[in-house]
Design an enzyme around this catalytic site. Structure first.
Site, PDB file in Angstrom:
ATOM      1  N   CYS A  62       0.746  -1.185   0.059  1.00 28.23           N
ATOM      2  CA  CYS A  62      -0.139   0.038  -0.108  1.00 28.23           C
ATOM      3  C   CYS A  62       0.813   1.396   0.179  1.00 28.23           C
ATOM      4  CB  CYS A  62      -0.909   0.017   1.204  1.00 28.23           C
ATOM      5  SG  CYS A  62      -2.259  -1.398   1.106  1.00 28.23           S
ATOM      6  N   HIS A  67      -3.888   7.399   1.922  1.00 29.31           N
ATOM      7  CA  HIS A  67      -4.095   6.040   1.121  1.00 29.31           C
ATOM      8  C   HIS A  67      -5.567   5.538   1.629  1.00 29.31           C
ATOM      9  CE1 HIS A  67      -4.001   1.742   0.189  1.00 29.31           C
ATOM     10  NE2 HIS A  67      -4.055   1.409   1.504  1.00 29.31           N
ATOM     11  N   ASN A 121     -10.480  -0.144  -1.924  1.00 31.98           N
ATOM     12  CA  ASN A 121      -8.882  -0.042  -1.617  1.00 31.98           C
ATOM     13  C   ASN A 121      -8.107  -0.590  -2.640  1.00 31.98           C
ATOM     14  OD1 ASN A 121      -6.122  -0.409  -0.990  1.00 31.98           O
ATOM     15  ND2 ASN A 121      -6.761  -0.960   1.486  1.00 31.98           N
TER      16      ASN A 121
HETATM   17  N1  COA Z   1     -19.150  -9.029   6.578  1.00 26.51           N
HETATM   18  C1  COA Z   1     -19.845  -9.156   7.616  1.00 26.51           C
HETATM   19  N2  COA Z   1     -19.004  -9.919   8.780  1.00 26.51           N
HETATM   20  C2  COA Z   1     -17.800  -9.666   8.461  1.00 26.51           C
HETATM   21  C3  COA Z   1     -17.058  -9.360   7.421  1.00 26.51           C
HETATM   22  C4  COA Z   1     -17.978  -8.955   6.432  1.00 26.51           C
HETATM   23  N3  COA Z   1     -17.315  -8.674   5.096  1.00 26.51           N
HETATM   24  N4  COA Z   1     -15.833  -9.459   7.688  1.00 26.51           N
HETATM   25  C5  COA Z   1     -15.582  -9.829   8.840  1.00 26.51           C
HETATM   26  N5  COA Z   1     -16.658 -10.094   9.423  1.00 26.51           N
HETATM   27  C6  COA Z   1     -17.220 -10.597  10.927  1.00 26.51           C
HETATM   28  C7  COA Z   1     -15.976 -11.296  11.692  1.00 26.51           C
HETATM   29  O1  COA Z   1     -16.142 -12.753  11.182  1.00 26.51           O
HETATM   30  C8  COA Z   1     -16.051 -11.349  12.831  1.00 26.51           C
HETATM   31  O2  COA Z   1     -17.426 -12.198  13.315  1.00 26.51           O
HETATM   32  P1  COA Z   1     -17.343 -12.882  14.656  1.00 26.51           P
HETATM   33  O3  COA Z   1     -17.599 -11.829  15.536  1.00 26.51           O
HETATM   34  O4  COA Z   1     -18.469 -13.669  14.609  1.00 26.51           O
HETATM   35  O5  COA Z   1     -16.113 -13.841  14.710  1.00 26.51           O
HETATM   36  C9  COA Z   1     -16.964  -9.899  13.158  1.00 26.51           C
HETATM   37  O6  COA Z   1     -17.323  -9.562  11.871  1.00 26.51           O
HETATM   38  C10 COA Z   1     -15.890  -8.988  13.551  1.00 26.51           C
HETATM   39  O7  COA Z   1     -14.897  -9.280  12.885  1.00 26.51           O
HETATM   40  P2  COA Z   1     -13.407  -8.224  13.092  1.00 26.51           P
HETATM   41  O8  COA Z   1     -12.413  -8.652  12.134  1.00 26.51           O
HETATM   42  O9  COA Z   1     -13.233  -7.899  14.408  1.00 26.51           O
HETATM   43  O10 COA Z   1     -14.188  -6.829  12.742  1.00 26.51           O
HETATM   44  P3  COA Z   1     -13.657  -5.268  12.718  1.00 26.51           P
HETATM   45  O11 COA Z   1     -14.431  -4.591  13.644  1.00 26.51           O
HETATM   46  O12 COA Z   1     -12.018  -5.197  13.140  1.00 26.51           O
HETATM   47  O13 COA Z   1     -13.620  -4.946  11.505  1.00 26.51           O
HETATM   48  C11 COA Z   1     -12.232  -4.679   9.250  1.00 26.51           C
HETATM   49  C12 COA Z   1     -13.063  -5.614  10.138  1.00 26.51           C
HETATM   50  C13 COA Z   1     -11.619  -5.643   8.297  1.00 26.51           C
HETATM   51  C14 COA Z   1     -13.242  -3.738   8.475  1.00 26.51           C
HETATM   52  C15 COA Z   1     -11.314  -3.716   9.956  1.00 26.51           C
HETATM   53  O14 COA Z   1     -10.508  -4.592  11.163  1.00 26.51           O
HETATM   54  C16 COA Z   1     -10.444  -2.818   9.363  1.00 26.51           C
HETATM   55  O15 COA Z   1     -11.033  -2.052   8.605  1.00 26.51           O
HETATM   56  N6  COA Z   1      -9.196  -2.838   9.488  1.00 26.51           N
HETATM   57  C17 COA Z   1      -8.309  -2.232   8.800  1.00 26.51           C
HETATM   58  C18 COA Z   1      -8.134  -3.063   7.448  1.00 26.51           C
HETATM   59  C19 COA Z   1      -7.639  -2.180   6.404  1.00 26.51           C
HETATM   60  O16 COA Z   1      -7.601  -1.030   6.261  1.00 26.51           O
HETATM   61  N7  COA Z   1      -6.747  -2.767   5.666  1.00 26.51           N
HETATM   62  C20 COA Z   1      -6.147  -2.200   4.418  1.00 26.51           C
HETATM   63  C21 COA Z   1      -4.781  -1.832   5.032  1.00 26.51           C
HETATM   64  S1  COA Z   1      -3.800  -1.298   3.684  1.00 26.51           S
END
Ligand code: COA
Length: 331
Positions: A113, A258, A288
Site C-alpha cells: 500500500c 491512502h 482500496n
Molecule cells: N461482513 C460481515 N461480517 C464480517 C465481514 C464482512 N465482510 N468481515 C468480517 N466479519 C465478521 C467477522 O467474521 C467477525 O465475526 P465474529 O465476531 O462472529 O467472529 C466480526 O465481523 C468482527 O470481525 P473483526 O475482524 O473483529 O471486525 P472489525 O471490527 O475489526 O472490522 C475490518 C473488520 C476489516 C473492517 C477492520 O478491522 C478494518 O477495516 N481494519 C483495517 C483494514 C485495512 O484497512 N486494511 C487495508 C490496509 S492497507
C-alpha cells in the site's frame, strides 16, 4: 540541485462495478456492514482479458497527455504493485512495451500500500541527484483475481479492488516552483504476518503447491491490528514529512490519505485537526486499490480543480510490511 514537480497525472479503473449487494450474493455479508466498517459502497474489478499492465498503460497515457510529454522523453519507469500480471518479470517491462517507451530502466517496487509513496521518493532522489529528468511513476493493482471471494475471505474481499494511477515527474530549476518538499519513510517487519500473502513463496519446497491455493494463497489480515497502527502511523508520518519541509499541519491545503478504510482516514483527519474540505476520500466508489489509491485520488483532485499553484499537498500511506510513509509537495 534540480527540483521535482508533478507535470501530469492520469488514472484508469476497470469498467465493471461491483456493489456491496453483489458481494452479499457471493458471501455472508451485507451492504450495511461494509459501509459501516469501511465506508465502501462499490468498487471496480477487471473482467477476463483486462490486466494491471493494461490499466497502467491507459493511466500513463493520460498522465503523459496531461504533461504534454511524448513517451519517448520518459527516462525511467517506476511501477509500484503487489499484484503483477506474472510472477516474473514484473509489470514495469510490460508497461514499457505497451507504451512503446525507449529501452529505459523499468523498476518494480514492492512495498504494497505504500508503493506509490516509496516510488515517488525514489524518483525524487533520482531527479534531485541529476540521474534522470523525466520519470513515469505508476501504482496499479489487480486485487480481485487474488481474493477469497467467499465467507472465509470476507474481511479482505470487501475491501480490496482494482485500478491504476500514474504521474509524470520532471526536473526543473525554479526554487519557487512546484516541488516535492519532503518525505518520510518507515518499516516495521515485526508485523509482517499481520497483513500478508504467505504463498507462493521461495521458502516452500516446491514453491507452488496445490494445497496452498486454498490455504496460504489468499491475503490474511488482522484487521484490528492494521487499523490501530494505520490510524496512528499515518498522521505521525505526515507531521514528520511536513517538518522536513519546514512546515506544519496548519499549512496543508489538501491531504490525500491512502484509501485503506474510510474510518482510518477519518481518524487521520481528526488527529491532524483538518477540516473535511482538506482531506480527499474516494474509497466509497473505488475501494482500496493498494498502491494505486493515492495516484488515482491525486488525478481526481487535479481534474476537479482541487489544487491550485502554491498549495501544500501531503500524501500518506500505510500497509502490509508494515511499511508506511508520506510525501509533502508544493503544487
Ligand atoms: N461482513 C460481515 N461480517 C464480517 C465481514 C464482512 N465482510 N468481515 C468480517 N466479519 C465478521 C467477522 O467474521 C467477525 O465475526 P465474529 O465476531 O462472529 O467472529 C466480526 O465481523 C468482527 O470481525 P473483526 O475482524 O473483529 O471486525 P472489525 O471490527 O475489526 O472490522 C475490518 C473488520 C476489516 C473492517 C477492520 O478491522 C478494518 O477495516 N481494519 C483495517 C483494514 C485495512 O484497512 N486494511 C487495508 C490496509 S492497507
Amino acid at each position: 540541485m534540480p527540483y521535482t514537480q508533478i507535470a501530469g497525472t492520469g488514472h484508469c479503473v476497470p469498467e465493471r462495478v461491483v456493489t456491496n449487494d453483489e458481494l452479499a450474493g457471493m458471501m455472508d455479508t451485507t451492504d450495511e456492514w461494509i459501509q459501516q466498517r469501511t465506508g465502501i459502497r462499490e468498487r471496480h474489478w477487471i473482467r477476463e482479458g483486462e490486466s494491471g499492465a493494461g490499466l497502467a498503460k491507459v493511466a500513463s497515457e493520460r498522465a503523459l497527455a496531461a504533461a504534454h510529454i511524448d513517451v519517448g522523453e520518459v527516462e525511467a519507469i517506476l511501477f509500484a504493485t503487489v499484484s503483477p500480471d506474472h510472477m516474473a518479470p514484473g509489470n514495469g517491462v510490460f508497461l514499457q512495451r505497451e507504451l512503446g517507451a525507449g529501452m529505459i530502466p523499468a523498476i518494480d517496487i514492492r512495498t504494497q500500500c505504500s508503493g506509490f509513496i516509496y516510488s515517488l521518493s525514489i524518483a525524487d532522489a533520482y531527479i534531485r541527484a541529476g540521474v534522470f529528468r523525466t520519470i513515469l511513476v505508476v501504482g496499479a493493482e489487480v486485487q480481485s483475481t487474488g481474493m477469497d471471494i467467499s465467507t472465509r475471505g470476507r474481511n479482505t474481499a470487501v475491501i480490496f479492488a482494482d485500478g491504476a494511477g500514474a504521474v509524470v515527474l520532471q526536473a526543473h530549476d525554479d526554487a519557487a516552483g512546484s516541488a516535492i518538499l519532503g518525505w518520510d519513510l518507515h518499516s516495521d517487519g515485526t508485523f509482517a504476518e499481520k497483513l500478508w500473502v504467505d504463498a507462493p513463496g521461495a521458502i516452500y519446497h516446491p514453491r507452488n503447491q496445490a494445497t496452498h491455493i486454498e490455504t496460504k494463497g489468499f491475503a490474511q489480515m488482522d484487521g484490528k491490528e492494521v487499523f490501530r497502527h494505520a490510524s496512528t502511523r499515518m498522521p505521525e508520518s505526515v507531521r514528520a514529512a511536513l517538518s522536513h519541509a519546514g512546515l506544519s499541519a496548519s499549512d496543508l491545503a489538501l491531504l490525500i490519505p491512502h484509501q485503506a478504510n474510510l474510518r482510518i482516514s477519518e481518524m487521520v483527519q481528526r488527529n491532524l485537526e483538518l477540516r473535511d474540505d482538506q482531506v480527499y476520500n474516494n474509497i466509497d466508489r473505488l475501494g482500496n486499490t493498494t498502491a494505486a489509491t493515492i495516484p488515482i485520488a491525486l488525478d481526481e483532485c487535479v481534474r476537479a480543480g482541487r489544487l491550485k499553484r502554491g498549495d501544500i499537498l501531503a500524501m500518506t500511506a500505510f500497509g502490509s510490511g508494515f511499511l508506511w510513509g508520506s510525501a509533502v509537495l508544493r503544487w
